[in-house]
Design an enzyme around this catalytic site. Sequence first.
Site, mmCIF file in Angstrom:
data_model
loop_
_atom_site.group_PDB
_atom_site.id
_atom_site.type_symbol
_atom_site.label_atom_id
_atom_site.label_comp_id
_atom_site.label_asym_id
_atom_site.label_seq_id
_atom_site.Cartn_x
_atom_site.Cartn_y
_atom_site.Cartn_z
ATOM 1 N N GLY A 521 3.599 14.337 -70.358
ATOM 2 C CA GLY A 521 3.470 12.933 -70.696
ATOM 3 C C GLY A 521 3.324 12.060 -69.469
ATOM 4 O O GLY A 521 3.146 12.551 -68.346
ATOM 5 N N ASP A 629 9.627 24.957 -63.753
ATOM 6 C CA ASP A 629 8.502 24.160 -63.253
ATOM 7 C C ASP A 629 8.902 23.428 -61.972
ATOM 8 O O ASP A 629 8.741 22.211 -61.856
ATOM 9 C CB ASP A 629 8.039 23.165 -64.315
ATOM 10 C CG ASP A 629 6.647 22.602 -64.014
ATOM 11 O OD1 ASP A 629 5.891 23.263 -63.273
ATOM 12 O OD2 ASP A 629 6.325 21.520 -64.510
#
Length: 802
Positions: A521, A629
Amino acid sequence: MDRTVGFFVLALLLTCYPSSSETYDTLSEGSSLSVEKSNDVLISANGIFSAGFYQVGNNTFCFAIWFTKSSGATTVWMANRDQPVNGRGSKLSLLRNGNLILTDAGKIMVWMINTVSTSSARLQLLNTGNLVLYAWEKTVIWQSFDSPTDTLLPHQILTKDTSLISSRSQSNYSSGFYKLFFDSDNVIRLLFNGTEVSSIYWPDPSLVTWDAGRSTYNNSRIAVFDSLGYYRASDDLAFRSADFGAGPQRRLALDFDGNLRMYSLEETRGTWSVSWQAISQPCQIHGICGPNSLCSYIPAYGRGCSCMPGFKIVNSTDWSYGCAPETDIACNQTEVGFFPLPHVQLYGYDYGHYPNYTYESCENLCLQLCKCKAFLLNFSDGLYDCYPKTLLLNGFSSPNYPGTMYLKLPKASLFPRYDPLEEFTMNCSGNTRYIQLDRTYRKGHENGPLKFLLWFAYVLGVLEGVTVLLVWLFLFRVHHDPVSTMQGYILVANGFKRFSYAELKKATRGFTQEIGRGGGGVVYKGVLLDRRVAAIKRLKEANQGEAEFLAEVSTIGRLNHMNLIETWGYCIEGKHRLLVYEYMEHGSLAQKLSSNTLDWEKRFQIALGTARGLAYLHEECLEWVLHCDVKPQNILLDSDYQPKVADFGMSKLRNRGGLDNSSFSRIRGTRGYMAPEWVFNLPITSKVDVYSYGIVVLEMVTGKSPTAIPDTDAQGETEQRGLIKWVRDRKNGIGARGSWIEGILDPVMQGGCDMRQLEILISVALECVEEDRDSRPTMSQIVEKLVRPEERPELEGYLTLS
């Protein structure tokens, strides 16, 4: 006339006799501190600690020491925790003979330090948080450091003659069930000391002392930690806080839940963060749920308790009472059967250990023993082990535990409706900030009619309040989606605030100021109604975005560390999924690396802080968390360039011990930072984060992106191998020490580096990016290698190891 004169003489005497302290940190001889005067408080010269009367219940107080700058006034010591005093007439007085006394309502003495008629006495609160009673200027008669309650402060020594006792609950400060002490074998231990049973639970009682990293061969029995966060005990127990180094105020507390934790204070907010804890799995703490119950850890709810099948809760506000059987269990073998509870363990109280038993033989053994309440059948080394249980204590449920508990129940109760979530949370309706303690005092003459009028007004007010509350609940139910409301209850219980979409849209001025973008996002800058500047992440409205939202919220809601991003709230309305973070003034590490504004000192501290944050995720929080990540875009920098690991949208919660068998439905991470395990479909462990961290460090040192240097030997498996090979070739290709480092160093840092630190950092990074995951260090080992503190000189004299 005589009564008027008497009152005048009494008032004159009170005026002439000093009744309160005359200085900020010292109580002089002949003075006192009153519970009724809010300014009767001793404050240390540095302003960090205060000592005075601290309210612990309705009209009940303890004389205590607390941190002045923390929100909620965190207490570190109490004189009368098990005998609070009245809110009127109670005093702490330093008499002219040197005795220090605490009186309840001016009549009953509840605590005393007897100095045997010592003159020239004074009571002083030192900058260390130690309350000291002196005689003749510098002679120490008594000090609070010698009688701790549930907390140790830096340089406060725990000895064979002292111990920490937890509080009874979060709102009840009286002595609880947990104790930290030196045992007779010279090992420091945690003990559950219940009303009926007691047991050691730390270090792990199933381990022999040396396997637990402890030593019995010492004769000092001393433990202490310094202001840098380094703790050491004479039994070889040693650890460092996650934020090791000078800076924050710290405390080591035995909390009411039986866990020993070190806390660090962030003074700007007045909040505490856990920088170390003894036990990572809370259900392994004995007595946490009481007898005949099970402790479970469910991510959406946290830790909680439930009664075993066939049992009912004893006290809905206090799980330490456990559960009682709903019906009596007969000794007649024909009237009972066994209800299986997979993955359930009950520690202790075995009738015996029977190896190589079948289910039938273990069942018959328990049937023949009237006092057998259940039996555990555990499969190990190709055989079944049988453990009949005489008491149902210290129960916990864990999906990774291989055994099955078979609970003896009447045949009529063999098929109960068992839902572990049904009683997972307790009734806390009466758990207010202050509890009502049983205190009895002689009452004066009461006015009957006035008392009746007061009670009538009180009842009328309560009825009116209940009516307003019912109307509010009705309107709330009408205007809110039940599903999202339930999610809101769960998350708000973890400390979040639920924002409306309209509120966040207004805060971001219609989502106009974009400050970041990723696969999950877009992040916008916003100003909340309370004027806090926030980073608001608006996730994609596709299913993937919603999944990432739920993963991120459920993960970060239970994390608290100075090197992890702090989350303030969330929004879930229709298709809208948003998260509200603290705003980081200097943006991401990726932005700063590209702008060439980071000198060597900042880069090294960023590498160290990031390692501490990841070490907390992997090894110190309640469950292992894989970030999955790790990259410069997900390392944010505050106003002091301190790093905070962010974006847990791809994180993966794994119970401890189950990582080697973890499976992922899809590849996670960002190209250029992904470990080989992802590509070759190997088991995913915490070492994937270690690998990504190593790539980030190499990028910080060289200033080169992991995809900037192609690897002509690689066939597309891992793009970052070009950077790794380039660094290794230069390390191995030039013999002169130091010259190879200068050849790979980011030109921005040329001439301004600590070469020893730099060499260590590069060496650690290359270990992190080894192809074989078992050759990579853990994040805690990385922190150790980067910190490498020298032996603490201030511990000399505290510890005497034999």
